[in-house]
Write a protein that holds these residues in place. Structure first.
Motif, PDB file in Angstrom:
ATOM      1  N   HIS A 245      28.259  34.324  33.990  1.00 41.48           N
ATOM      2  CA  HIS A 245      27.171  35.277  33.824  1.00 41.48           C
ATOM      3  C   HIS A 245      27.299  36.419  34.822  1.00 41.48           C
ATOM      4  O   HIS A 245      27.232  37.594  34.447  1.00 41.48           O
ATOM      5  N   VAL A 246      27.501  36.103  36.101  1.00 41.36           N
ATOM      6  CA  VAL A 246      27.485  37.100  37.174  1.00 41.36           C
ATOM      7  C   VAL A 246      28.795  37.062  37.956  1.00 41.36           C
ATOM      8  O   VAL A 246      29.210  36.000  38.432  1.00 41.36           O
ATOM      9  N   ILE A 247      29.432  38.216  38.091  1.00 48.84           N
ATOM     10  CA  ILE A 247      30.578  38.364  38.996  1.00 48.84           C
ATOM     11  C   ILE A 247      30.161  39.320  40.105  1.00 48.84           C
ATOM     12  O   ILE A 247      29.635  40.404  39.828  1.00 48.84           O
ATOM     13  N   ASP A 248      30.380  38.906  41.341  1.00 46.19           N
ATOM     14  CA  ASP A 248      30.021  39.739  42.492  1.00 46.19           C
ATOM     15  C   ASP A 248      31.277  40.411  43.031  1.00 46.19           C
ATOM     16  O   ASP A 248      32.303  39.753  43.255  1.00 46.19           O
ATOM     17  N   TYR A 249      31.190  41.726  43.251  1.00 45.66           N
ATOM     18  CA  TYR A 249      32.340  42.513  43.677  1.00 45.66           C
ATOM     19  C   TYR A 249      32.145  43.096  45.072  1.00 45.66           C
ATOM     20  O   TYR A 249      31.021  43.436  45.466  1.00 45.66           O
ATOM     21  N   ASP A 250      33.244  43.255  45.774  1.00 44.66           N
ATOM     22  CA  ASP A 250      33.303  44.091  46.967  1.00 44.66           C
ATOM     23  C   ASP A 250      33.600  45.508  46.477  1.00 44.66           C
ATOM     24  O   ASP A 250      34.656  45.753  45.885  1.00 44.66           O
ATOM     25  N   THR A 251      32.673  46.425  46.689  1.00 51.60           N
ATOM     26  CA  THR A 251      32.830  47.765  46.123  1.00 51.60           C
ATOM     27  C   THR A 251      33.855  48.619  46.865  1.00 51.60           C
ATOM     28  O   THR A 251      34.235  49.686  46.372  1.00 51.60           O
ATOM     29  N   ILE A 252      34.296  48.176  48.026  1.00 55.36           N
ATOM     30  CA  ILE A 252      35.329  48.910  48.766  1.00 55.36           C
ATOM     31  C   ILE A 252      36.720  48.519  48.303  1.00 55.36           C
ATOM     32  O   ILE A 252      37.575  49.360  48.030  1.00 55.36           O
ATOM     33  N   THR A 253      36.941  47.216  48.164  1.00 52.74           N
ATOM     34  CA  THR A 253      38.264  46.721  47.789  1.00 52.74           C
ATOM     35  C   THR A 253      38.391  46.384  46.307  1.00 52.74           C
ATOM     36  O   THR A 253      39.496  46.273  45.782  1.00 52.74           O
ATOM     37  N   GLY A 254      37.247  46.200  45.626  1.00 48.40           N
ATOM     38  CA  GLY A 254      37.279  45.764  44.241  1.00 48.40           C
ATOM     39  C   GLY A 254      37.493  44.271  44.090  1.00 48.40           C
ATOM     40  O   GLY A 254      37.572  43.754  42.978  1.00 48.40           O
TER      41      GLY A 254
END
Length: 425
Positions: A245-254
C-alpha cells in the motif's frame, strides 16, 4: 483511502416519496432476462434523488459541535456524501476530503446516460462547490476530487471554465512531484512514520496529468505521470504482482525506506482495494501512453487477482486477500467495482484474453446487482452495501461508501458502450 476530515452525525429522515413518485420512475427488481444496465441506471436515478433529500437534511441538522470543529480546522462547508456510518447516519464531507468528487461524478454519469438536464444541473451544483480545491497543494488527490467531478463535466459539456479549473488542478498536483525519487508525494500526515509516502491509490490521480498534457500541449505533466507510474511499478510490487500500500522514499537519494500496508491486514498482505487501484491505474496508463510495460503490468495484476485462492466465487473480494477469518471476513464492494470497470477497459487492449476479462466484469456487475444493492429509497441514497474502508482501525467497515457507487456506475456505462458500440473511447 485517507484520513477522515469530518463526521456529521445526524439521525436518518424518511425520504420524500412525493419527489420520487413525481419523477415518474418505477422500482425495478433485477430479473434474469432484464437489461442489467437499464435496471441499475433506473435504480441509481431513484436513489440519487433520495440522496439529495438526505443531503439537505444532513446539512440543516449538523450538530453545533461538528460545525465548530469543522470551522476550527478550516475545512469549509459540507459538500457531498462519503458513507453511511454503522449507526445508519449520513456522513458528509467538506471539499477538502479525498472523496468529495465522487458524488458529482455519479451525477455526470447519469446525465451522460439519460441526457436529462435535471442531472446536468445537479451535477453542476455539486461540482462547482469543489472549485477551491484547485489550489489545494496539500493533497495528491486531485484526480479523485477534480477529475471525477470537473473532468467528467468537461468531457460532457466542454465548459471552458471547467477546463481552466482542471489545468490549475494539474499544476497544483505537479508541485508534489519529487524529481530525485521520481514520484508524486501522497500523504503529508504521519510525518513521524514516513518521510515521503507514496500509496498505490496515487496511480488513479495520474489520469488528470495525462489529460493536462493533451489539453495544454505541455509534456511536463505526461513526464511526471510516466515517471511516477514506472517508479511505482519498480518499488510497489512483490514477485507475485501483489502490491504494497505505502512505499516511503528518501527524497534526496530516491532510496526506498519502508514498504508498508497501512489499510490492509499486515505489511506483507494484499489489501484488496490496493490491488484494484493497481489494476485500474496501469490499464489507464496504457491507454494514455501505449507503453507496453504498463499493459503487461495490468495483465499480471489481473492474473494475480483471478488466480488467488481467496478470491470468492462471486468475485467480490474480502477486504484483504490474506485476512485470517476468510470466509467470515467483511467484503469490499468498492474493490469489486474498481476491478470491474478496469476489466471492461482492459478487454479492449489485450484481445487474447478479452472474452475472459469481460466475462468476469459481467459476473461482478451481476453479483453486485443481485446481492449487494441497497434498499430502494433507503440507505441515504447509496447504491451498494458491503464496502470496507479501513478495517484495522474499524473505520467504514461493511457500509455503503461513495466511491463504490461511482465505479459501479462507471462500470455499467462501460459495459453499455462496449455492448452497443464495441469500444469505450
Amino acid at each position: 483511502m485517507k484520513l477522515k476530515l469530518s463526521t456529521v452525525t445526524i439521525k436518518l429522515k424518511l425520504p420524500i416519496a412525493a419527489l420520487l413518485l413525481g419523477a415518474g420512475l418505477t422500482a425495478c427488481t433485477p430479473q434474469p432476462d432484464s437489461n442489467i444496465v437499464e435496471d441499475n441506471m433506473e435504480f441509481a436515478q431513484q436513489q440519487l434523488r433520495c440522496a439529495f433529500d438526505e443531503i439537505d437534511y444532513a446539512v440543516a441538522n449538523e450538530s453545533p459541535e461538528s460545525r465548530a470543529q469543522r470551522e476550527k480546522n478550516g475545512w469549509g462547508p459540507l459538500t457531498n456524501p462519503r458513507n453511511t456510518e454503522p449507526d445508519g447516519t449520513l456522513h458528509l464531507v467538506p471539499s477538502k476530503d479525498w472523496t468529495s468528487g465522487f458524488f458529482p461524478g455519479e451525477l455526470w454519469f447519469l446525465y451522460e446516460y439519460t441526457q436529462n438536464n435535471f442531472w446536468k444541473k445537479k451535477a453542476q451544483q455539486h461540482t462547482d462547490i469543489l472549485e477551491q480545491e484547485k489550489m489545494n497543494g496539500g493533497t495528491h488527490d486531485m484526480g479523485f476530487k477534480m477529475y471525477c467531478s470537473f473532468g467528467n463535466g468537461y468531457r460532457l459539456t466542454q465548459d471552458e471554465r471547467y477546463k481552466e479549473i482542471l489545468l490549475q488542478s494539474a499544476r497544483t498536483l505537479s508541485t508534489r512531484f519529487k524529481p530525485k525519487a521520481g514520484i508524486i508525494r501522497s500523504w503529508d500526515h504521519n510525518k513521524d512514520k514516513w518521510q515521503c509516502p507514496v500509496i498505490i491509490d496515487n496511480m488513479m490521480n495520474l489520469e488528470l496529468l495525462f489529460w493536462a498534457t493533451k489539453e495544454s500541449k505541455d509534456s511536463t505533466y505526461y513526464n511526471i505521470a510516466v515517471s511516477h507510474a514506472r517508479t511505482t511499478m519498480k518499488n510497489h510490487f512483490r514477485a507475485d504482482y501483489s502490491c504494497y500500500h505505502v512505499i516511503d522514499y528518501d527524497t534526496i537519494t530516491g532510496q526506498v525506506l519502508k514498504k508498508n500496508t497501512h489499510q490492509g491486514l499486515a505489511h506483507e498482505s494484499a489489501w484488496a482495494r490496493g490491488q484494484a487501484w493497481a489494476l485500474y491505474g496501469y490499464t489507464m496508463c496504457y491507454r494514455e501512453t501505449k507503453l507496453p510495460e504498463f499493459l503487461e503490468q495490468a495483465k499480471k495484476v489481473e492474473q494475480y487477482l483471478f488466480t488467488h485462492k481467496n478470491m470468492p466465487e462471486d468475485l467480490i473480494p474480502y477486504w484483504d486477500f490474506d485476512a485470517p477469518g476468510i470466509p467470515n471476513e467483511p467484503r469490499d464492494a468498492s474493490a469489486a467495482t474498481v476491478i470491474a470497470s478496469a476489466l471492461y477497459e482492459l478487454s479492449q487492449y489485450d484481445r487474447k484474453n478479452s472474452e475472459r476479462y469481460k466475462k468476469n466484469a459481467d459476473r461482478i456487475v451481476e453479483n453486485l446487482t443481485n446481492s449487494y444493492r441497497t434498499t430502494l429509497n433507503k440507505d441515504n441514497g447509496f447504491l451498494l452495501l458491503h464496502s470496507t474502508g479501513t478495517k484495522p482501525t474499524n473505520v467504514e467497515v461493511d457500509v455503503p461508501i461513495v466511491y463504490a457507487d461511482y465505479y459501479f456506475i462507471e462500470a455499467l456505462l462501460r459495459k453499455d458502450k462496449l455492448e452497443k458500440t464495441g469500444k469505450l473511447f
